[in-house]
Scaffold this motif. Sequence first.
Motif, short mmCIF file in Angstrom:
data_model
loop_
_atom_site.label_atom_id
_atom_site.label_comp_id
_atom_site.label_asym_id
_atom_site.label_seq_id
_atom_site.Cartn_x
_atom_site.Cartn_y
_atom_site.Cartn_z
N PRO A 28 0.78 -1.24 0.00
CA PRO A 28 0.00 0.00 0.00
C PRO A 28 0.82 1.29 0.00
O PRO A 28 0.30 2.34 -0.39
N THR A 29 2.07 1.25 0.42
CA THR A 29 2.85 2.48 0.54
C THR A 29 3.86 2.67 -0.59
O THR A 29 4.61 3.65 -0.59
N VAL A 30 3.91 1.72 -1.52
CA VAL A 30 4.82 1.81 -2.67
C VAL A 30 4.07 1.42 -3.94
O VAL A 30 2.99 0.82 -3.87
N GLU A 31 4.64 1.76 -5.08
CA GLU A 31 4.05 1.35 -6.34
C GLU A 31 4.36 -0.12 -6.61
O GLU A 31 5.42 -0.62 -6.24
N THR A 32 3.42 -0.77 -7.23
CA THR A 32 3.60 -2.14 -7.71
C THR A 32 2.83 -2.26 -9.01
O THR A 32 2.14 -1.33 -9.41
N GLY A 33 2.92 -3.39 -9.67
CA GLY A 33 2.21 -3.53 -10.93
C GLY A 33 2.43 -4.88 -11.57
O GLY A 33 2.85 -5.83 -10.91
N GLY A 34 2.19 -4.94 -12.85
CA GLY A 34 2.34 -6.17 -13.61
C GLY A 34 1.85 -5.98 -15.02
O GLY A 34 1.71 -4.85 -15.50
N ILE A 35 1.56 -7.09 -15.69
CA ILE A 35 1.08 -7.02 -17.06
C ILE A 35 -0.38 -7.45 -17.12
O ILE A 35 -0.89 -8.13 -16.25
N LEU A 36 -1.03 -7.01 -18.20
CA LEU A 36 -2.41 -7.37 -18.48
C LEU A 36 -2.42 -8.29 -19.69
O LEU A 36 -1.78 -7.99 -20.70
N MET A 37 -3.16 -9.38 -19.58
CA MET A 37 -3.26 -10.32 -20.70
C MET A 37 -4.72 -10.64 -20.95
O MET A 37 -5.54 -10.58 -20.05
N GLY A 38 -5.01 -10.96 -22.18
CA GLY A 38 -6.38 -11.27 -22.57
C GLY A 38 -6.49 -11.32 -24.07
O GLY A 38 -5.55 -11.77 -24.75
N VAL A 39 -7.61 -10.80 -24.60
CA VAL A 39 -7.83 -10.85 -26.04
C VAL A 39 -8.45 -9.54 -26.52
O VAL A 39 -9.28 -8.95 -25.83
N PRO A 40 -8.04 -9.11 -27.74
CA PRO A 40 -8.75 -8.00 -28.37
C PRO A 40 -10.05 -8.54 -28.95
O PRO A 40 -10.10 -9.67 -29.46
N LEU A 41 -11.10 -7.76 -28.86
CA LEU A 41 -12.42 -8.18 -29.33
C LEU A 41 -12.90 -7.31 -30.48
O LEU A 41 -12.37 -6.22 -30.70
N SER A 42 -13.93 -7.78 -31.17
CA SER A 42 -14.53 -7.00 -32.25
C SER A 42 -15.05 -5.67 -31.71
O SER A 42 -15.24 -5.49 -30.51
N ASN A 43 -15.27 -4.77 -32.62
CA ASN A 43 -15.78 -3.43 -32.31
C ASN A 43 -14.85 -2.65 -31.39
O ASN A 43 -15.29 -1.78 -30.65
N GLY A 44 -13.56 -2.99 -31.40
CA GLY A 44 -12.58 -2.21 -30.65
C GLY A 44 -12.59 -2.40 -29.16
O GLY A 44 -12.10 -1.54 -28.43
N ASN A 45 -13.12 -3.49 -28.67
CA ASN A 45 -13.15 -3.77 -27.23
C ASN A 45 -12.01 -4.70 -26.85
O ASN A 45 -11.38 -5.32 -27.71
N PHE A 46 -11.74 -4.80 -25.56
CA PHE A 46 -10.72 -5.71 -25.03
C PHE A 46 -11.30 -6.50 -23.87
O PHE A 46 -12.11 -5.97 -23.10
N LEU A 47 -10.86 -7.74 -23.72
CA LEU A 47 -11.20 -8.55 -22.56
C LEU A 47 -9.89 -8.85 -21.84
O LEU A 47 -9.01 -9.51 -22.38
N VAL A 48 -9.75 -8.33 -20.62
CA VAL A 48 -8.58 -8.60 -19.78
C VAL A 48 -8.94 -9.77 -18.88
O VAL A 48 -9.80 -9.66 -18.02
#
Length: 172
Positions: free
Chosen positions: A34-54
């Motif tokens: 909670p007191t420092v930055e953290t993160g990672g990567i997002l994975m999933g699929v690109p969808l029709s009509n310009g949407n994404f599913l993470v």
Amino acid sequence: MQNMWGDSVLTYISTVFLFTKARKSIQYEVKRYPTVETGGILMGVPLSNGNFLVTHATSAGPNAIRKPNTFKKDWCYTLNVLDYLAKRYSVIYLGEWHSHTSNGKPSFKDIIAMKRVAYKNKAPLLLLIVSGDGEKSFYLVSPSFIKPEIKQLLWVEVNNTKDIYSKYQVVA
């Protein structure tokens, strides 16, 4: 910049569907640090009509460096997880996520880094910033070298990916 649908990348993208399991992974990681930055990567699929599913969100890894205003992923861990998820679930790298201890807006440094990654990958990428109070903001970063753009996106949490797959086609 034109996308695979022939429209401007940043005017057409409409919604990011965030699978509950991915959101919980992010929430767990943010609560651990909670007191420092953290993160990672997002994975999933690109969808029709310009949407994404993470569908998946990783941690920064066991050897990540976390500080109040910056963090660096454990690249060995990240690449291994990326490879595993791609093979097991047929998902692709969609972008990055990380926390800020205060606001949920990308910093200038965040924007520059994501523009470089988007240009290198030759694809628009997602950037999710999680603020100290848990607020989540998704952005789309275009891969254009000459005039890269960034736009905030709408997002919706989904409990069942089958509902999304029934409404949208996966774009290869």
